[in-house]
Design a protein around this motif. Structure first.
Motif, PDB file in Angstrom:
ATOM      1  N   MET A  55       0.910  -1.220  -0.079  1.00 24.95           N
ATOM      2  CA  MET A  55       0.017   0.197   0.250  1.00 24.95           C
ATOM      3  C   MET A  55       1.159   1.401   0.229  1.00 24.95           C
ATOM      4  O   MET A  55       1.925   1.565   0.659  1.00 24.95           O
ATOM      5  CB  MET A  55      -0.947  -0.224   0.983  1.00 24.95           C
ATOM      6  CG  MET A  55      -2.120  -0.965   1.055  1.00 24.95           C
ATOM      7  SD  MET A  55      -3.399  -1.076   2.668  1.00 24.95           S
ATOM      8  CE  MET A  55      -2.588   0.032   3.717  1.00 24.95           C
ATOM      9  N   GLU A  75      -4.111   6.168   9.440  1.00 23.43           N
ATOM     10  CA  GLU A  75      -4.636   4.783  10.663  1.00 23.43           C
ATOM     11  C   GLU A  75      -5.586   3.179   9.374  1.00 23.43           C
ATOM     12  O   GLU A  75      -6.375   3.877   7.665  1.00 23.43           O
ATOM     13  CB  GLU A  75      -6.052   5.267  11.383  1.00 23.43           C
ATOM     14  CG  GLU A  75      -6.720   4.310  12.312  1.00 23.43           C
ATOM     15  CD  GLU A  75      -7.596   5.173  13.580  1.00 23.43           C
ATOM     16  OE1 GLU A  75      -8.393   4.239  14.328  1.00 23.43           O
ATOM     17  OE2 GLU A  75      -7.631   6.420  13.080  1.00 23.43           O
ATOM     18  N   PHE A  76      -5.510   2.210   9.533  1.00 25.00           N
ATOM     19  CA  PHE A  76      -6.084   1.461   8.575  1.00 25.00           C
ATOM     20  C   PHE A  76      -7.191   0.698   9.648  1.00 25.00           C
ATOM     21  O   PHE A  76      -6.967  -0.388  10.768  1.00 25.00           O
ATOM     22  CB  PHE A  76      -4.127   0.411   8.432  1.00 25.00           C
ATOM     23  CG  PHE A  76      -5.015  -0.694   8.002  1.00 25.00           C
ATOM     24  CD1 PHE A  76      -5.975  -1.355   6.057  1.00 25.00           C
ATOM     25  CD2 PHE A  76      -4.946  -1.684   8.031  1.00 25.00           C
ATOM     26  CE1 PHE A  76      -6.379  -2.405   5.868  1.00 25.00           C
ATOM     27  CE2 PHE A  76      -5.738  -3.358   7.781  1.00 25.00           C
ATOM     28  CZ  PHE A  76      -6.025  -3.392   6.257  1.00 25.00           C
ATOM     29  N   THR A  77      -8.226   0.378   8.839  1.00 26.96           N
ATOM     30  CA  THR A  77      -9.765  -0.119   9.522  1.00 26.96           C
ATOM     31  C   THR A  77      -9.787  -1.365   9.265  1.00 26.96           C
ATOM     32  O   THR A  77     -10.441  -1.302   7.716  1.00 26.96           O
ATOM     33  CB  THR A  77     -10.635   0.922  10.271  1.00 26.96           C
ATOM     34  OG1 THR A  77     -10.140   1.832  10.683  1.00 26.96           O
ATOM     35  CG2 THR A  77     -11.143   0.229  11.060  1.00 26.96           C
ATOM     36  N   THR A  78      -9.916  -2.547   9.988  1.00 24.60           N
ATOM     37  CA  THR A  78     -10.173  -3.770   9.241  1.00 24.60           C
ATOM     38  C   THR A  78     -12.023  -3.848   9.037  1.00 24.60           C
ATOM     39  O   THR A  78     -12.373  -2.965   9.681  1.00 24.60           O
ATOM     40  CB  THR A  78      -9.801  -4.846   9.943  1.00 24.60           C
ATOM     41  OG1 THR A  78     -10.302  -5.018  11.169  1.00 24.60           O
ATOM     42  CG2 THR A  78      -8.141  -5.323   9.857  1.00 24.60           C
ATOM     43  N   SER A  83      -8.656  -0.933  14.349  1.00 21.66           N
ATOM     44  CA  SER A  83      -7.697   0.151  13.450  1.00 21.66           C
ATOM     45  C   SER A  83      -6.397  -0.098  14.487  1.00 21.66           C
ATOM     46  O   SER A  83      -5.403  -0.295  14.820  1.00 21.66           O
ATOM     47  CB  SER A  83      -8.262   1.099  14.206  1.00 21.66           C
ATOM     48  OG  SER A  83      -9.787   1.645  13.727  1.00 21.66           O
ATOM     49  N   TYR A 114       3.686   2.552   2.558  1.00 25.37           N
ATOM     50  CA  TYR A 114       2.551   2.661   3.656  1.00 25.37           C
ATOM     51  C   TYR A 114       2.545   1.724   4.100  1.00 25.37           C
ATOM     52  O   TYR A 114       3.301   1.159   5.335  1.00 25.37           O
ATOM     53  CB  TYR A 114       1.536   2.654   3.039  1.00 25.37           C
ATOM     54  CG  TYR A 114       0.438   3.311   4.599  1.00 25.37           C
ATOM     55  CD1 TYR A 114       0.587   3.748   5.559  1.00 25.37           C
ATOM     56  CD2 TYR A 114      -1.138   2.683   4.448  1.00 25.37           C
ATOM     57  CE1 TYR A 114      -0.598   3.474   7.130  1.00 25.37           C
ATOM     58  CE2 TYR A 114      -1.974   2.534   5.449  1.00 25.37           C
ATOM     59  CZ  TYR A 114      -1.319   2.794   7.286  1.00 25.37           C
ATOM     60  OH  TYR A 114      -2.840   3.219   7.713  1.00 25.37           O
ATOM     61  N   LYS A 115       2.100   1.147   3.955  1.00 28.02           N
ATOM     62  CA  LYS A 115       2.233  -1.008   4.404  1.00 28.02           C
ATOM     63  C   LYS A 115       2.565  -2.110   2.884  1.00 28.02           C
ATOM     64  O   LYS A 115       2.211  -1.871   2.258  1.00 28.02           O
ATOM     65  CB  LYS A 115       0.977  -1.294   4.362  1.00 28.02           C
ATOM     66  CG  LYS A 115       0.381  -0.694   6.021  1.00 28.02           C
ATOM     67  CD  LYS A 115      -0.617  -0.967   6.872  1.00 28.02           C
ATOM     68  CE  LYS A 115      -1.052  -0.479   7.589  1.00 28.02           C
ATOM     69  NZ  LYS A 115      -0.472  -0.559   8.882  1.00 28.02           N
ATOM     70  N   TYR A 126     -12.714  -2.394   4.048  1.00 26.56           N
ATOM     71  CA  TYR A 126     -11.248  -1.886   4.241  1.00 26.56           C
ATOM     72  C   TYR A 126     -11.254  -0.745   5.057  1.00 26.56           C
ATOM     73  O   TYR A 126     -11.728   0.522   3.505  1.00 26.56           O
ATOM     74  CB  TYR A 126     -10.077  -2.290   3.892  1.00 26.56           C
ATOM     75  CG  TYR A 126     -10.010  -4.090   4.640  1.00 26.56           C
ATOM     76  CD1 TYR A 126      -8.973  -4.282   5.956  1.00 26.56           C
ATOM     77  CD2 TYR A 126      -9.988  -4.783   3.334  1.00 26.56           C
ATOM     78  CE1 TYR A 126      -8.847  -5.420   5.832  1.00 26.56           C
ATOM     79  CE2 TYR A 126     -10.156  -6.502   3.596  1.00 26.56           C
ATOM     80  CZ  TYR A 126      -9.294  -6.824   4.750  1.00 26.56           C
ATOM     81  OH  TYR A 126      -9.169  -7.191   5.277  1.00 26.56           O
ATOM     82  N   THR A 127     -11.278   0.499   5.401  1.00 29.40           N
ATOM     83  CA  THR A 127     -10.541   2.057   5.194  1.00 29.40           C
ATOM     84  C   THR A 127      -9.511   2.031   5.730  1.00 29.40           C
ATOM     85  O   THR A 127      -8.872   1.489   7.011  1.00 29.40           O
ATOM     86  CB  THR A 127     -11.599   2.633   6.323  1.00 29.40           C
ATOM     87  OG1 THR A 127     -12.885   1.862   6.196  1.00 29.40           O
ATOM     88  CG2 THR A 127     -11.744   4.431   6.359  1.00 29.40           C
ATOM     89  N   VAL A 128      -8.577   3.274   5.091  1.00 30.57           N
ATOM     90  CA  VAL A 128      -7.524   4.302   5.757  1.00 30.57           C
ATOM     91  C   VAL A 128      -7.739   5.471   5.227  1.00 30.57           C
ATOM     92  O   VAL A 128      -8.439   5.615   3.912  1.00 30.57           O
ATOM     93  CB  VAL A 128      -6.494   3.636   3.916  1.00 30.57           C
ATOM     94  CG1 VAL A 128      -5.498   4.740   4.736  1.00 30.57           C
ATOM     95  CG2 VAL A 128      -6.140   2.069   4.656  1.00 30.57           C
TER      96      VAL A 128
END
Length: 160
Positions: A55, A75-78, A83, A114-115, A126-128
């Motif tokens: 990412m 912030e990465f949220t599944t 998070s 990023y990742k 998923y949210t970033v």
């Protein structure tokens, strides 16, 4: 015959450049300024749960950007609501003040790690989110607006 060959080469070039691209979107700032309250949110789903991805945060800046670095909070949220928040620093210019990234003229595009080798094990959304965390030296208050930032994006690439 030559025309057919050129069309084939063009299609091949376009396909090879995007064959690893799984997701890409860009959001513009207001008038080339990124306000500290403007959190960029990117949502995506339907990722292959059996492969790994890289990412990137993408950023376009112009000569109005006054710093040689950039701090962001990502912030990465599944889909399950878990998070992970990171404060990241990126170099935007070299020691001589030359802009990093690609582009011509005054606008530069930066593809910022990023990742790496991430797996999306669950189906769902998923949210970033990405917000700038820039401050002036010696100040604890963040900058209200960050000039010279035109666009912020998220790009996800499949690993081979």
């Amino acid at each position: 015959m030559l025309r057919s060959l050129l069309i084939f080469c063009g299609l091949l070039l376009c396909t090879s450049c995007t064959e690893h691209l799984a997701y890409s979107t860009v959001k513009s700032t207001e008038n080339g300024q990124w306000h500290k309250e403007r959190v960029m949110e990117f949502t995506f789903s339907e990722m292959d749960t059996t492969r790994t991805y890289d990412m990137f945060i993408t950023l376009r800046n112009d000569q109005e950007y006054p710093y040689n670095n950039l701090f962001v909070i990502a912030e990465f949220t599944t889909p399950g609501g878990v998070s992970e928040r990171d404060t990241l620093e990126y170099q935007m210019a070299d020691a001589l003040g030359n802009w990093l990234g690609s582009g011509f003229g005054s606008v530069r595009e930066n593809k910022l790690w990023y990742k790496e080798n991430i797996v999306f094990p669950n189906t769902g959304v998923y949210t970033v989110t990405v917000a700038h965390a820039m401050r002036k030296n010696g100040s604890t208050d963040g900058l209200e607006t960050l000039p010279g930032v035109l666009d912020i994006g998220l790009q996800i690439e499949k690993n081979p």
